[in-house]
Design an enzyme around this catalytic site. Structure first.
Site, short mmCIF file in Angstrom:
data_model
loop_
_atom_site.label_atom_id
_atom_site.label_comp_id
_atom_site.label_asym_id
_atom_site.label_seq_id
_atom_site.Cartn_x
_atom_site.Cartn_y
_atom_site.Cartn_z
CG HIS A 33 -2.14 0.83 1.38
ND1 HIS A 33 -1.97 2.18 1.96
CD2 HIS A 33 -3.07 1.71 0.12
CE1 HIS A 33 -2.87 2.70 1.95
NE2 HIS A 33 -3.27 2.72 0.74
CG HIS A 75 -3.23 8.80 -0.94
ND1 HIS A 75 -4.71 9.25 0.07
CD2 HIS A 75 -3.87 7.58 -0.86
CE1 HIS A 75 -5.08 9.16 0.55
NE2 HIS A 75 -5.09 8.19 -0.28
CA CA Z 1 -5.21 3.30 -3.20
#
Ligand code: CA
Length: 343
Positions: A33, A75
């Site tokens: 992630h 992000h």
């Molecule tokens: Ca993502």
């Protein structure tokens, strides 16, 4: 006699392969992630290389678009949570006080220093136990650089790691005159990722983008991300509630190959927060032919209703049996899977 022997050998081989098929070995796939983000600032090339070396199946890229139309890996649609933009470009914030990626050129964004995630109001680290703010000039990578790095590592190590690309808030970028979804699909196509079996997944929280990705000719794996709140830039809480109904899940399966709810939508916290109950949406997704992925396992930020990381892992892989999982700590997840002979 010779023929009889050949027949027996063939039968044995066929029997063997049907047994292997019948066993349906369970080998969940692990996605890093934002890279190995539990250990080193998220979405930097070192974070991706570290994740790669941990043996993950997928390295994740969240993609946003600059003012001059370049795709970069970050992000947020804001620059002020992971870079020193406020120091380098004072006065360039909007009325809401935020510094938007789409207001800066690629060269300007490249001049920024990426750090561990922090709260722009207080300056405090979101995860205090993680990588300290050391004077290192980490930069924002372009999407192309990410792809070059993964493909180059696959060549140099003989590995076969895939990419898991999220188009961030396409509706917001469209309002800025930036067609991010088309840009991402074009770039993935250029790198050989737009085939049915290519080692790549395209993911989105945006249902309209799921449909449009197919219209734009996306042939590969497509993942519908599902959350309790919807996207932050538009009020689609209702849409995401629908995406969790039997009707919504069926409709999603016409386009998506993967259904990926937040972990707390699969293990739903009880009202007092002391525990959880398992929902059936993962099962519904599977009945509609989709794989089940979920997100995000963090040892320093447990899902609601859970008291320790091992319990989260047990529920993920022994009860829910997810097909894929995102983690900031992919090495811990992989170690668990090996211990449990699932890898
Ligand atoms: Ca993502």
């Amino acid at each position: 006699m010779k023929h009889l022997f050949a027949f027996c050998a063939l039968s044995f081989v066929l029997l063997g392969s049907s047994l292997a098929l019948g066993a349906e070995a369970y080998h969940p796939q692990i996605a890093a992630h934002r890279g190995a983000s539990g250990y080193i600032p998220e979405h930097t090339l070192p974070a991706k290389a570290m994740a790669y070396a941990m043996g993950v199946d997928y390295v994740e890229q969240d993609v946003v678009m600059t003012k001059d139309g370049k795709l970069v890996v970050m992000h947020d649609i804001y620059l002020d949570t992971t870079t020193d933009v406020a120091k380098k470009f004072p006065g360039r914030q909007r009325a809401d006080g935020r510094y938007y990626v789409s207001d800066f050129t690629f060269d300007e964004i490249r001049s920024l220093r990426v750090t561990e995630r922090f709260n722009p109001k207080t300056g405090k680290a979101v995860y205090p136990g993680r990588f300290p703010d050391a004077p290192i000039a980490y930069q924002v990578p372009s999407l192309e650089e990410e792809f070059y790095q993964v493909q180059s590592l696959n060549k140099s190590t003989g590995g076969n790691t895939s990419v898991y690309v999220e188009v961030k808030q396409p509706d917001f970028f469209m309002e800025q005159g930036l067609d991010i979804l088309k840009g991402v699909i074009d770039t993935m196509t250029k790198f050989g990722y737009n085939e049915k079996d290519s080692k790549a997944i395209l993911q989105t929280f945006d249902y309209e983008s799921l449909l449009r990705a197919r219209e734009l000719g996306w042939k590969g794996e497509l993942c519908m991300l599902v959350t309790a709140s919807g996207q932050s830039t538009k009020n689609d809480k209702e849409r995401h509630a629908w995406l969790r109904t039997p009707e919504g899940i069926k409709e999603v399966s016409r386009y998506a190959t993967i259904y990926a709810p937040n972990f707390n939508l699969l293990a739903v916290p009880t009202a007092d927060g002391s525990g959880y109950t398992l929902s059936n949406i993962g099962e519904l997704a599977r009945q509609n032919g989709m794989k089940l992925h979920s997100w995000t396992l963090r040892k320093d930020d447990l899902p609601k209703g859970f008291k320790n990381f091992d319990e989260v892992l047990d529920v993920s892989f022994k009860q829910l049996k997810v097909d894929g999982m995102f983690s900031d700590f992919p090495d811990l997840v992989i170690a668990y899977l090996k211990e449990n002979k699932l890898r």
